[in-house]
Design a protein around this motif. Structure first.
Motif, PDB file in Angstrom:
ATOM      1  N   MET A 111       0.841  -1.207   0.000  1.00  0.00           N
ATOM      2  CA  MET A 111       0.000   0.000   0.000  1.00  0.00           C
ATOM      3  C   MET A 111       0.874   1.255   0.000  1.00  0.00           C
ATOM      4  O   MET A 111       1.900   1.286   0.660  1.00  0.00           O
ATOM      5  N   ASN A 112       0.442   2.262  -0.768  1.00  0.00           N
ATOM      6  CA  ASN A 112       1.193   3.511  -0.843  1.00  0.00           C
ATOM      7  C   ASN A 112       1.112   4.249   0.498  1.00  0.00           C
ATOM      8  O   ASN A 112       0.029   4.543   0.984  1.00  0.00           O
ATOM      9  N   ASN A 113       2.275   4.524   1.106  1.00  0.00           N
ATOM     10  CA  ASN A 113       2.247   5.276   2.376  1.00  0.00           C
ATOM     11  C   ASN A 113       3.192   6.468   2.327  1.00  0.00           C
ATOM     12  O   ASN A 113       3.779   6.839   3.325  1.00  0.00           O
ATOM     13  N   GLN A 114       3.322   7.046   1.112  1.00  0.00           N
ATOM     14  CA  GLN A 114       4.203   8.210   0.967  1.00  0.00           C
ATOM     15  C   GLN A 114       3.449   9.488   1.289  1.00  0.00           C
ATOM     16  O   GLN A 114       2.359   9.721   0.759  1.00  0.00           O
ATOM     17  N   VAL A 115       4.070  10.310   2.138  1.00  0.00           N
ATOM     18  CA  VAL A 115       3.467  11.609   2.455  1.00  0.00           C
ATOM     19  C   VAL A 115       4.389  12.697   1.904  1.00  0.00           C
ATOM     20  O   VAL A 115       5.585  12.711   2.202  1.00  0.00           O
ATOM     21  N   LEU A 116       3.832  13.569   1.083  1.00  0.00           N
ATOM     22  CA  LEU A 116       4.618  14.676   0.539  1.00  0.00           C
ATOM     23  C   LEU A 116       4.449  15.888   1.458  1.00  0.00           C
ATOM     24  O   LEU A 116       3.332  16.362   1.684  1.00  0.00           O
ATOM     25  N   ILE A 117       5.588  16.356   2.007  1.00  0.00           N
ATOM     26  CA  ILE A 117       5.563  17.540   2.874  1.00  0.00           C
ATOM     27  C   ILE A 117       5.967  18.737   2.017  1.00  0.00           C
ATOM     28  O   ILE A 117       7.081  18.772   1.480  1.00  0.00           O
ATOM     29  N   VAL A 118       5.061  19.686   1.877  1.00  0.00           N
ATOM     30  CA  VAL A 118       5.381  20.886   1.089  1.00  0.00           C
ATOM     31  C   VAL A 118       5.493  22.047   2.067  1.00  0.00           C
ATOM     32  O   VAL A 118       4.479  22.554   2.570  1.00  0.00           O
ATOM     33  N   GLU A 119       6.694  22.427   2.364  1.00  0.00           N
ATOM     34  CA  GLU A 119       6.943  23.386   3.454  1.00  0.00           C
ATOM     35  C   GLU A 119       8.330  23.991   3.254  1.00  0.00           C
ATOM     36  O   GLU A 119       9.275  23.267   2.940  1.00  0.00           O
ATOM     37  N   ASP A 120       8.428  25.329   3.417  1.00  0.00           N
ATOM     38  CA  ASP A 120       9.752  25.943   3.220  1.00  0.00           C
ATOM     39  C   ASP A 120      10.518  26.156   4.522  1.00  0.00           C
ATOM     40  O   ASP A 120      11.699  26.440   4.498  1.00  0.00           O
ATOM     41  N   GLU A 121       9.866  26.003   5.660  1.00  0.00           N
ATOM     42  CA  GLU A 121      10.584  26.180   6.933  1.00  0.00           C
ATOM     43  C   GLU A 121      11.215  24.866   7.363  1.00  0.00           C
ATOM     44  O   GLU A 121      10.497  23.888   7.615  1.00  0.00           O
ATOM     45  N   ASN A 122      12.546  24.875   7.455  1.00  0.00           N
ATOM     46  CA  ASN A 122      13.244  23.611   7.739  1.00  0.00           C
ATOM     47  C   ASN A 122      12.846  22.974   9.066  1.00  0.00           C
ATOM     48  O   ASN A 122      12.735  21.757   9.162  1.00  0.00           O
ATOM     49  N   ASP A 123      12.606  23.793  10.089  1.00  0.00           N
ATOM     50  CA  ASP A 123      12.258  23.232  11.403  1.00  0.00           C
ATOM     51  C   ASP A 123      10.944  22.461  11.322  1.00  0.00           C
ATOM     52  O   ASP A 123      10.802  21.362  11.874  1.00  0.00           O
ATOM     53  N   THR A 124       9.966  23.050  10.616  1.00  0.00           N
ATOM     54  CA  THR A 124       8.666  22.367  10.489  1.00  0.00           C
ATOM     55  C   THR A 124       8.829  21.089   9.669  1.00  0.00           C
ATOM     56  O   THR A 124       8.243  20.048  10.002  1.00  0.00           O
ATOM     57  N   VAL A 125       9.640  21.172   8.599  1.00  0.00           N
ATOM     58  CA  VAL A 125       9.882  19.970   7.781  1.00  0.00           C
ATOM     59  C   VAL A 125      10.437  18.852   8.659  1.00  0.00           C
ATOM     60  O   VAL A 125       9.961  17.716   8.628  1.00  0.00           O
ATOM     61  N   GLU A 126      11.439  19.188   9.465  1.00  0.00           N
ATOM     62  CA  GLU A 126      12.084  18.154  10.285  1.00  0.00           C
ATOM     63  C   GLU A 126      11.126  17.573  11.320  1.00  0.00           C
ATOM     64  O   GLU A 126      11.114  16.366  11.570  1.00  0.00           O
ATOM     65  N   LEU A 127      10.309  18.439  11.904  1.00  0.00           N
ATOM     66  CA  LEU A 127       9.326  17.965  12.896  1.00  0.00           C
ATOM     67  C   LEU A 127       8.337  16.992  12.234  1.00  0.00           C
ATOM     68  O   LEU A 127       8.047  15.913  12.764  1.00  0.00           O
ATOM     69  N   LEU A 128       7.863  17.380  11.054  1.00  0.00           N
ATOM     70  CA  LEU A 128       6.911  16.520  10.350  1.00  0.00           C
ATOM     71  C   LEU A 128       7.578  15.209   9.939  1.00  0.00           C
ATOM     72  O   LEU A 128       7.045  14.127  10.143  1.00  0.00           O
ATOM     73  N   ARG A 129       8.762  15.340   9.357  1.00  0.00           N
ATOM     74  CA  ARG A 129       9.462  14.154   8.878  1.00  0.00           C
ATOM     75  C   ARG A 129       9.698  13.156  10.030  1.00  0.00           C
ATOM     76  O   ARG A 129       9.432  11.968   9.910  1.00  0.00           O
TER      77      ARG A 129
END
Ligand code: ADP
Length: 370
Positions: free
Chosen positions: A1-19
């Motif tokens: 099953m596809n479980n890829q989540v695309l994070i579209v965000e320019d703030e690195n801190d938020t990207v890292e938290l989400l990732r």
């Protein structure tokens, strides 16, 4: 099953938290730092969910959402927009442009994970429903098409017979078409029952060699240029535990495939082999064969191997064979390769062995017509 989540965000801190939080829950993550990359990522990877920030360089989140909804690969992907808590207008604008949901910053990780799960599950359920609808539609279209052909033959030839007052000459095609129509109707009702309930078919002790001979004789007429050779068994073969109507249908499907996927003047061999508790009926042809990578799929509903388009068929025959063999407690297997012919083997339990194992109380017997 596809479980890829695309994070579209320019703030690195938020990207890292989400990732971090997503990967901890076994999601695969893709990152896009701007709107253009986000659109490219959806076209290339078709992620299961897009988490889309609004304030992005180049294209903002609303633009990205609008463009994705107009593209073939992005029109259905669940989009969750990330908005500021106070910004009601931004939320409404996102939803109006086709976003499925929103999450207010600063967001709760628990809520984020719940929303992602909910959207992936819903998308999955929609896909399953569409597959089922497509299968039903295809079955119906095939049935209508085949029944219409059969009725046209019956109608046309019977009219001719009446006009010329000479039924003898026209009975054969009428009979063939009527038998074909009957088979189609049997297939349809049988499939519906087998798919719905699984279950077992009632079995009896059957002389499989004699029954196979009958089916081969039935087919000789239609096989025309294909020669069907049937091996004799030296010793008296044991009876198998099977269902007469189902075996006939299994053999008819396998033999007619061996004929129709054979070359002009090609041969078909039918042989029997007794091994341990089983009795194998093998049907070998020297036809086009099936590529090895496609072999596991040819028993799937509606699957037709590459290159089969020139041959008439709906991709139902082997699926029915598999269901019937399983419902009799037997097995179907195949050996083949492109250009090397095919051997389909139907393995039945020997009647004496099956009798000693039968535990009828545990089994649901499918009765009507079988
Ligand atoms: P149909 O023949 O109506 O397409 P089947 O379910 O009987 O459907 O077969 C599924 C596919 O398996 C066929 O489309 C064909 O590609 C392949 N196949 C089945 N039998 C043979 C055979 N004897 N030789 C080559 N290919 C076969």
């Amino acid at each position: 099953m596809n479980n890829q989540v695309l994070i579209v965000e320019d703030e690195n801190d938020t990207v890292e938290l989400l990732r971090y939080n997503l990967e901890k829950e076994n999601y695969e993550t893709l990152i896009a730092h701007n709107g253009v990359d986000a659109i490219d990522a959806v076209q290339c990877h078709e992620p299961a969910v897009v988490l889309l920030d609004i304030m992005l360089p180049e294209l903002n989140g609303w633009e990205v959402c609008r463009i994705l909804r107009e593209s073939s690969k992005g029109k259905e992907v669940p989009i969750i927009m990330l908005t500021a808590l106070s910004d009601e207008e931004a939320r409404i604008k996102g939803l109006a442009l086709g976003a499925d949901d929103y999450l207010s910053k600063p967001f709760s990780v628990k809520e984020l994970l719940l929303k992602i799960r909910k959207h992936i599950d819903r998308q999955q359920a929609i896909k399953q429903l569409r597959i089922r609808e497509w299968e039903q539609e295809t079955s119906l279209r095939y049935m209508v098409h085949e029944m219409r052909n059969a009725m046209a033959v019956i109608g046309g030839f019977s009219t001719l017979a009446l006009k010329k007052n000479d039924p003898g000459n026209y009975l054969k095609p009428i009979n063939t078409a009527a038998l074909h129509a009957e088979c189609l109707l049997n297939d349809a009702s049988l499939l519906a029952r087998l798919e719905k309930r699984g279950g077992f078919l009632p079995t009896e002790a059957i002389d499989i060699v004699a029954l196979t001979k009958d089916v081969v004789e039935m087919l000789r007429d239609t096989a025309k240029k294909t020669q069907i050779e049937m091996a004799d068994m030296k010793s008296a073969p044991p009876c198998v535990a099977a269902n007469r109507t189902a075996v006939r249908q299994v053999l008819l499907n396998l033999l007619s495939n061996a004929v129709k996927y054979n070359g002009e003047g090609g041969k078909v061999w039918v042989s029997f082999d007794e091994r341990n508790d089983l009795m194998d009926v093998a049907i070998r042809d020297e036809g086009c064969g099936v590529r090895r990578d496609e072999l596991p799929r040819i028993f799937d509903k509606f699957y037709r191997a590459a290159g089969s388009e020139k041959v008439k068929g709906a991709g139902l025959g082997l699926y029915i064979v598999k269901l019937l063999m399983e419902a009799m407690g037997g097995k179907i297997s195949v050996k083949s390769d492109k250009g090397a012919g095919s051997t389909f083997t139907a393995s039945f339990a020997r009647a004496d062995v099956a009798a000693s194992r039968l535990d009828a109380q545990d089994k649901e017997i499918l009765s009507a017509n079988f």
